[in-house]
Design an enzyme around this catalytic site. Structure first.
Site, PDB file in Angstrom:
ATOM      1  N   PHE A  77       0.863  -1.184   0.000  1.00  0.00           N
ATOM      2  CA  PHE A  77       0.000   0.000   0.000  1.00  0.00           C
ATOM      3  C   PHE A  77       0.895   1.229   0.000  1.00  0.00           C
ATOM      4  O   PHE A  77       1.644   1.465   0.942  1.00  0.00           O
ATOM      5  CB  PHE A  77      -0.953   0.051   1.205  1.00  0.00           C
ATOM      6  CG  PHE A  77      -1.922   1.205   1.068  1.00  0.00           C
ATOM      7  CD1 PHE A  77      -3.099   1.057   0.361  1.00  0.00           C
ATOM      8  CD2 PHE A  77      -1.630   2.456   1.598  1.00  0.00           C
ATOM      9  CE1 PHE A  77      -3.979   2.126   0.180  1.00  0.00           C
ATOM     10  CE2 PHE A  77      -2.491   3.535   1.425  1.00  0.00           C
ATOM     11  CZ  PHE A  77      -3.667   3.356   0.712  1.00  0.00           C
ATOM     12  N   ASP A 116       9.552   2.696   1.501  1.00  0.00           N
ATOM     13  CA  ASP A 116       8.391   3.508   1.875  1.00  0.00           C
ATOM     14  C   ASP A 116       8.170   3.355   3.376  1.00  0.00           C
ATOM     15  O   ASP A 116       7.623   2.356   3.838  1.00  0.00           O
ATOM     16  CB  ASP A 116       7.155   3.063   1.087  1.00  0.00           C
ATOM     17  CG  ASP A 116       5.926   3.915   1.442  1.00  0.00           C
ATOM     18  OD1 ASP A 116       5.981   4.699   2.410  1.00  0.00           O
ATOM     19  OD2 ASP A 116       4.899   3.770   0.749  1.00  0.00           O
ATOM     20  N   LYS A 137       2.976  10.946   7.253  1.00  0.00           N
ATOM     21  CA  LYS A 137       2.145  10.707   8.429  1.00  0.00           C
ATOM     22  C   LYS A 137       2.668  11.411   9.683  1.00  0.00           C
ATOM     23  O   LYS A 137       2.404  12.594   9.879  1.00  0.00           O
ATOM     24  CB  LYS A 137       2.006   9.202   8.647  1.00  0.00           C
ATOM     25  CG  LYS A 137       1.153   8.536   7.545  1.00  0.00           C
ATOM     26  CD  LYS A 137       0.744   7.153   7.934  1.00  0.00           C
ATOM     27  CE  LYS A 137       0.121   6.360   6.809  1.00  0.00           C
ATOM     28  NZ  LYS A 137      -1.306   6.558   6.649  1.00  0.00           N
TER      29      LYS A 137
END
Ligand code: PLP
Length: 410
Positions: free
Chosen positions: A137, A222, A251
């Site tokens: 993801f 990532d 985030k």
């Protein structure tokens, strides 16, 4: 109409929120519109590592907002340089490019990798390939969802960009077999988050790094979700002693206050970008830079990385001690844990819903998994309380008929 009715009436239906309206947050706690308090074990998909409304971060945000807001990158600001310098110093990367969302940082990495392949590696024009992992993801843009292995994320959104292929996650030999002379990069999450909190076998990333180096292929990590202390190391790559060629952060970098992301890289990779090649109106704006720098400083000065390692071990120990026939597997690293339930016995989304009644906020993710990614400031008693609530909820669900609800939705 109530707030919820307004959201349902005027909002697109691309989310299906759990039935609770949050109006206030402080530290590890959230309060709903009826004054009920919840322990936040979800941490906004890992974005709230510092707890809600951390005073130092709120001060950085508001002080900067009073002094200077957005100016675009047409000019220098006195905030961006110090933020980028600190991010590079902490991660060991040479250069950083600021964006906003995690998906934008990933898109930046993909563009850098392709251009590096043409300009540095010598791949023929328009032939560059990027390999990603099954179960990945990396965000929701067209390019990124084009190489998702989740059918729903792709369904109805094609045609997709060519030049991507997938290999099995955790299988370094599969990566080695997939590499061709045109391979620019391997893009991977050191721990898969949305995929179900999947921790690869130890040594996987080290082997992947060796394979990439041997084949002149970039390793792009990532760490939008698993980075910045979440797994008990500043970067999850460090568990395998790996320094990637490119790194994505997001985030928690925005302190839970606003979207701040970075693509960081070795100079040789980042130097393919020339003025005008890439950019973002808000990326690296003075408020984002001030908050990002304060977030990095807070992470280090409050010792949150070590705290995540210590309390994460405690969380995983406590989760593994739950005696429930519903649990198929407990996975995790640091304060990043997933409790997978047997799909034929219980639905993780139904359990998340029941946990709201018990005062604990979580959210299910893929593989019928309950995700737990609380703020890194959580303490042992709070973890014990949440695990106790989870165990009691699983007991209650186990004593009922099998659920009719379909398992797992992201
Ligand atoms: N990369 C990873 C590993 C993620 O987990 C996410 C979001 O969950 C993203 C990228 C996308 O981040 P954003 O939602 O900020 O675009």
């Amino acid at each position: 109409m109530s707030d919820r009715e307004l959201e349902a009436r005027f909002g697109a239906r691309n989310y299906a929120p759990l039935p609770v309206t949050i109006v206030r947050g402080e530290g590890v706690y959230l309060w709903d519109d009826r004054g009920r308090r919840y322990l936040d074990m979800m941490g906004a998909y890992s974005a709230v590592s510092f707890g809600h409304c951390h005073p130092r971060l709120v001060e950085a945000l508001t002080a900067q907002a009073r002094r200077l807001d957005t100016i675009s990158r047409a000019y220098f600001s006195d905030r961006l340089g110090p933020f980028l310098a600190r991010a590079c110093e902490l991660t060991g990367m040479d250069v950083a490019l600021p964006m906003n969302s995690g998906a934008e940082a990933v898109e930046t990495a993909l563009k850098a990798a392709r251009k590096w392949a043409y300009k540095v590696k010598g791949v023929p024009a328009d032939r560059a390939e990027i390999i990603a992992a099954e179960g990945n993801f990396h965000g929701r843009t067209i390019a990124i969802t084009g190489f998702s292995s989740v059918a729903q994320y792709r369904d109805g959104f094609g045609p997709f960009a060519p030049g991507f292929k997938l290999v099995r996650y955790g299988d370094a030999a599969a990566l080695a077999a997939a590499i061709t002379p045109n391979t620019a990069a391997f893009l991977v999450e050191p721990v898969q988050g949305e995929g179900g909190i999947v921790v690869p076998p130890q040594g996987y990333l080290a082997e992947v790094a060796r394979i990439c180096r041997a084949n002149h292929v970039l390793l792009l990590a990532d760490e939008v979700q698993c980075g910045l202390g979440r797994t008990g190391k500043l970067l999850a790559c460090e568990h395998d002693g790996v320094a990637p060629d490119g790194l994505m952060l997001g985030k928690a970098l925005g302190g839970g206050l606003l979207p701040v992301s970075l693509f960081l890289a070795r100079r040789e990779v980042m130097d393919v970008f020339k003025p005008g090649d890439h950019g973002s109106t808000f990326g690296g704006n003075p408020i984002a830079a001030a908050v990002g720098l304060a977030a990095l400083d807070t992470l280090m000065e409050e010792g949150l990385v070590e705290r995540a390692a210590r309390l994460g071990a405690h969380l995983l120990r406590r989760l593994r001690a739950i005696d429930s026939p519903l649990i198929a597997e407990v996975r995790g690293l640091g304060l990043f844990a997933g409790v997978e339930l047997h799909a034929q016995m219980a639905s993780a989304s139904a359990v998340a819903r029941r946990l709201i009644e018990a005062g604990v906020l979580t959210k299910d993710t893929h593989r019928n998994t309950i995700r737990l990614a609380p703020p890194l400031i959580i303490d042992e008693d709070q973890i014990d309380w949440a695990v106790g609530r989870l165990a009691a909820t699983l007991d209650r669900v186990a004593s009922e008929d099998p659920p009719v609800e379909a398992p797992a939705s992201a």
